[in-house]
Enzyme design. Structure first.
Site, PDB file in Angstrom:
ATOM      1  N   ASP A 258      17.313 -87.944 -27.346  1.00 25.06           N
ATOM      2  CA  ASP A 258      16.809 -88.515 -26.107  1.00 25.06           C
ATOM      3  C   ASP A 258      17.940 -89.124 -25.285  1.00 25.06           C
ATOM      4  O   ASP A 258      18.873 -89.721 -25.843  1.00 25.06           O
ATOM      5  CB  ASP A 258      15.803 -89.612 -26.484  1.00 25.06           C
ATOM      6  CG  ASP A 258      15.053 -90.179 -25.289  1.00 25.06           C
ATOM      7  OD1 ASP A 258      14.453 -89.391 -24.540  1.00 25.06           O
ATOM      8  OD2 ASP A 258      15.064 -91.417 -25.114  1.00 25.06           O
ATOM      9  N   GLU A 286      18.707 -84.411 -24.184  1.00 27.47           N
ATOM     10  CA  GLU A 286      18.025 -84.488 -22.892  1.00 27.47           C
ATOM     11  C   GLU A 286      18.965 -85.142 -21.888  1.00 27.47           C
ATOM     12  O   GLU A 286      19.154 -86.354 -21.909  1.00 27.47           O
ATOM     13  CB  GLU A 286      16.745 -85.325 -23.022  1.00 27.47           C
ATOM     14  CG  GLU A 286      16.017 -85.505 -21.708  1.00 27.47           C
ATOM     15  CD  GLU A 286      15.709 -86.944 -21.344  1.00 27.47           C
ATOM     16  OE1 GLU A 286      15.005 -87.157 -20.365  1.00 27.47           O
ATOM     17  OE2 GLU A 286      16.183 -87.878 -22.041  1.00 27.47           O
ATOM     18  N   ASP A 358       7.755 -85.334 -19.215  1.00 25.07           N
ATOM     19  CA  ASP A 358       8.276 -86.222 -18.170  1.00 25.07           C
ATOM     20  C   ASP A 358       8.077 -85.682 -16.764  1.00 25.07           C
ATOM     21  O   ASP A 358       8.543 -86.301 -15.804  1.00 25.07           O
ATOM     22  CB  ASP A 358       9.776 -86.479 -18.404  1.00 25.07           C
ATOM     23  CG  ASP A 358      10.024 -87.326 -19.640  1.00 25.07           C
ATOM     24  OD1 ASP A 358       9.187 -88.199 -19.940  1.00 25.07           O
ATOM     25  OD2 ASP A 358      11.047 -87.106 -20.309  1.00 25.07           O
TER      26      ASP A 358
HETATM   27  C1  NOJ Z   1      13.430 -89.550 -21.883  1.00 22.27           C
HETATM   28  C2  NOJ Z   1      12.156 -89.220 -22.522  1.00 22.27           C
HETATM   29  O1  NOJ Z   1      11.904 -87.866 -22.445  1.00 22.27           O
HETATM   30  C3  NOJ Z   1      11.130 -90.078 -21.834  1.00 22.27           C
HETATM   31  O2  NOJ Z   1       9.843 -89.646 -22.105  1.00 22.27           O
HETATM   32  C4  NOJ Z   1      11.405 -91.455 -22.318  1.00 22.27           C
HETATM   33  O3  NOJ Z   1      10.504 -92.356 -21.745  1.00 22.27           O
HETATM   34  C5  NOJ Z   1      12.814 -91.869 -21.933  1.00 22.27           C
HETATM   35  N1  NOJ Z   1      13.777 -90.866 -22.240  1.00 22.27           N
HETATM   36  C6  NOJ Z   1      13.198 -93.109 -22.662  1.00 22.27           C
HETATM   37  O4  NOJ Z   1      13.211 -92.873 -24.034  1.00 22.27           O
END
Ligand code: NOJ
Ligand code: NOJ
Length: 720
Positions: A258, A286, A358
């Site tokens: 993440d 990500e 997201d």
């Molecule tokens: C990215 C994640 O995909 C998202 O869903 C999350 O809230 C934030 N990072 C913080 O962890």
């Protein structure tokens, strides 16, 4: 590790111990999956565990963290009951769809108390609000449930990818320690610290990010109100590495990391090395890109190229949605394939996706199943590993308020195995596994206009040709050429998206004419040619791409025969298994650090080299600071270069030296770099102007002996 195992029932503890010490091939009950260090042939499926399937109502409202569950599913920020047992119960459904790896939302223990914003209770149902990296979240099940899921997935040949968020813990307020759980971090049940009383400096205390494009802010300030961990803190560093190793020992095959944009590349490279030395695995991160002109794009490319952690393909996500949801041109889509294919060192390691947790779902953006099917066909035949978000195959979407978070996370509506999308994925997943052109091949545009895109993937002499017409009128396709040999080819989708067969006649130079045909409005067809096993070896993939002496690497391709020689950087490696399409080997000693070509030689010949990065040794993250550096103008930067490959071997090239460094206290600059442990290294700082002019520090080189484990730091003043 050991104290953790004591909590496990005796029988399972013995199993876990065996898993840790027994080679995957030894016939242990935990069946090995095909290749942990590459997802190239996989169909990945992303699950928000809480929203998938409730397999055990006994954990819906656990006493450890009561009242965070909403049985009526009206508060979208509470737990709704999905759990690890639920994922396990639906593995056959996933297997039938052709899924070969499942990415589950973070399964670790999340904040136990309500996080109340504007009177609404929020919870860690999504998994990103960690409390304890070494325990499972009780709403999702016990450690036994976790072990059972892994064992059941592996028994079906499905890999499990965990989501890992070491950037932060949970929401905290710098003014009010009583808000939520004050970002508390626990280590296997023991409180380590909280945000508001942080004597151990576990967290950053620099306020919240206001500019997400600023490197320093992104890495050292809080994302929203999430308590931002300092990974160079020895305790945080140890937890983030040891806990991930612990889950790998329990059978995790890969990791989605993440928020990689929000941690230092150097610390993350040391983390990746720690993982790969422990157990070869696939890592992807990500790095959120807001648009195709996101100012952090170049940093995201360098991260993917150098850190040992690939990335989710946000650039292609935007390109695919532009083309298929928003009516953009196929020419722009083709340009995105070319650009990413040039910029990324390993485009085949990117993880592609149409929607995720997201962003509004594809069908919220454009409620047109036909366009969704075409976008899926494109993604399934593109380089990179396709990852389908749960429910896409059931046309799941909720368009409330634009359909973003949390409306993009409805409960899975059902498990119908007969939807067109389900059957499409099933057919194309089978093709990905049978024709290596999809996993490893080149990409060539063969015929294009605004609405029609015909492209060829080719690996050795294996070919997959895909034709998509997203327009509203039929297109007569003439003048199309392909590398497929003369013959007739049926649509691999069996007409599911309206396509039919083609006839290829003989041409020359790998350009064989396709007899003119009509591609109807909205039609998609996929044609495949798979050659006999070639006489000479062709390498399509080597993983992991960041490696070192003693680590396992897996080489995939065709024509490997039954034996031969595998070399890494010119040095012969010991191989532990050798089949026509896959070789597993140990990286030998004596390979020069830096880029190392992997080659396969058989009686039929020697393959082209496939470059990986060979590290100087086990990595530790070290923070290098230079005070009182020369003044810089906008666009100039201070960089670090030094005597080891990890510091660029004295390179003054901006994309090889480490940097630019960060200067929140200008003119003092710093960076965290991943360097070999237990070694004495020489280094210097350099200034590189926007125009490329290089100024070296004068004087002799700085010298630093790196720690043998943990984290390090060294501070010098610029030598004038
Ligand atoms: C990215 C994640 O995909 C998202 O869903 C999350 O809230 C934030 N990072 C913080 O962890
Ligand atoms: C060349 C630079 O000019 C010098 O300052 C530096 O010390 C060496 N490279 C590295 O040994």
């Amino acid at each position: 590790m050991r104290p953790l195992r004591r909590r496990v029932p005796v029988v399972l503890a013995a199993g876990a111990l065996l898993a840790a010490v027994t080679p995957a091939t030894a016939g242990h009950a935990d069946a090995p999956v095909s290749n942990r260090s590459s997802l190239k042939q996989d169909l990945c499926y992303q699950i928000v565990t809480d929203r998938f399937h409730n397999g055990d109502s006994g954990n819906d409202n656990p006493s450890k963290s009561p009242n965070l569950f909403d049985s009526g599913k009206s508060n979208w920020k509470k737990y709704w009951g999905g759990d690890l047992a639920g994922v396990q119960q639906k593995l056959t459904y996933l297997k039938n769809m052709g899924v070969t790896s499942v990415w589950i939302s973070p399964h670790v223990d999340n904040v136990d108390v309500p996080v109340v914003y504007g009177g609404v209770t929020n919870t860690g149902y999504h998994g990103f609000w960690t409390r304890d990296f070494k325990r499972t979240e009780e709403h999702f099940g016990s450690l036994t449930d976790f072990d059972n899921l892994i064992a059941a997935a592996h028994a079906q040949g499905i890999k499990v990818i965990m989501d890992w968020a070491p950037n932060h813990t949970s929401p905290a307020s710098s003014e009010d320690a009583s808000f939520a759980d004050n970002g508390a971090l626990y280590n296997d049940g023991t409180l380590v610290g909280k945000y508001g009383s942080d004597s151990a400096s576990l967290f950053h205390h620099n306020g919240g990010i206001t500019n997400y494009d600023d490197r320093y802010q992104a890495q050292y300030l809080n994302m929203a109100d999430l308590a931002d961990l300092e990974q160079q803190n020895p305790t945080v560093n140890a937890i983030a590495k040891d806990a991930a190793k612990y889950w790998m020992d329990r059978g995790v095959d890969g990791v989605r990391v993440d928020a990689v944009k929000h941690m230092t590349p150097g610390w993350q490279q040391s983390w990746a090395d720690t993982m790969q030395a422990h157990k070869d695995t696939t890592l992807f991160g990500e790095w959120y890109l807001g648009s195709q002109s996101d100012p952090t794009y170049a940093d995201n490319v360098r991260f993917a190229n150098d850190s040992g952690i690939s990335v989710l393909d946000f650039y292609m996500n935007i390109a695919m949605r532009n083309a298929f949801a928003y009516g953009g041109s196929m020419t722009a889509l083709d340009a995105a394939v070319t650009k990413t294919g040039t910029d990324y060192k390993y485009p085949g390691n990117l993880v592609t996706f149409l929607d995720n947790h997201d962003m509004p779902r594809f069908l919220t953006a454009n409620n047109d199943n036909g366009k969704l099917h075409q976008a899926l066909a494109f993604m399934m035949t593109l380089r990179g590993t396709p990852c389908v978000f749960y429910g896409t195959e059931q046309y799941l979407h909720n368009d409330t308020s634009g359909g973003g978070d949390p409306w993009n996370r409805p409960m899975m509506p059902g498990f119908d195995e007969n939807t067109t999308a389900f059957r499409e994925l099933q057919k194309l997943s089978a093709l990905r596994q049978s024709n290596p052109a999809l996993a490893y091949g080149t990409h060539q545009q063969r015929w294009i206009n605004d609405n029609v895109y015909i492209y060829e993937r080719k690996f050795g002499t294996d070919v997959v040709l895909t034709a998509i017409n997203k327009g509203t009128t039929a297109q007569s396709v003439s003048g199309l050429y392909t590398a497929m040999p003369a013959g007739s080819y049926g649509d691999q989708l069996d007409g599911l998206l309206g396509g039919s067969g083609i006839t290829v006649t003989s041409g020359s130079g790998g350009n064989n004419p396709v007899t003119t045909f009509s591609l109807g409005a909205g039609q998609t067809a996929v044609w495949s040619y798979k050659a006999a096993e070639p006489a000479a070896p062709v390498v399509g993939s080597v993983g992991p791409t960041l490696t070192r002496t003693g680590n396992t690497i897996t080489v995939e391709g065709r024509g490997f025969g039954t034996s031969g020689t595998l070399k890494v950087g010119g040095v012969t490696a010991t191989t532990t298994s050798w089949t026509a399409n896959r070789i597993v080997a140990t990286v030998p000693a004596g390979v020069v650090a830096g880029a190392a070509a992997v080659t396969v030689t058989t009686s039929g010949g020697t393959s082209a080299g496939y470059n990986v990065t060979n590290l100087s040794g086990a990595q530790v993250p070290v923070t290098f600071t230079v005070n009182n550096a020369p003044s810089t103008n906008w666009g100039d930067g201070i960089y670090l270069t030094g005597s080891v490959a990890e510091l660029g071997n004295w390179s003054t090239n901006k994309s090889i030296a480490i940097g630019p460094l960060l200067a929140p206290n200008y003119p003092n600059w710093f960076t965290t770099a991943s360097v070999p442990a237990c070694s004495t290294i020489q280094f210097k700082f350099i200034k590189i102007t926007s125009g490329g002019a290089v100024t070296w520090e004068s004087g002799s080189n700085h010298s630093y002996t790196t720690p043998c484990s943990g984290t390090g730091s060294t501070t010098v003043s610029w030598q004038y």
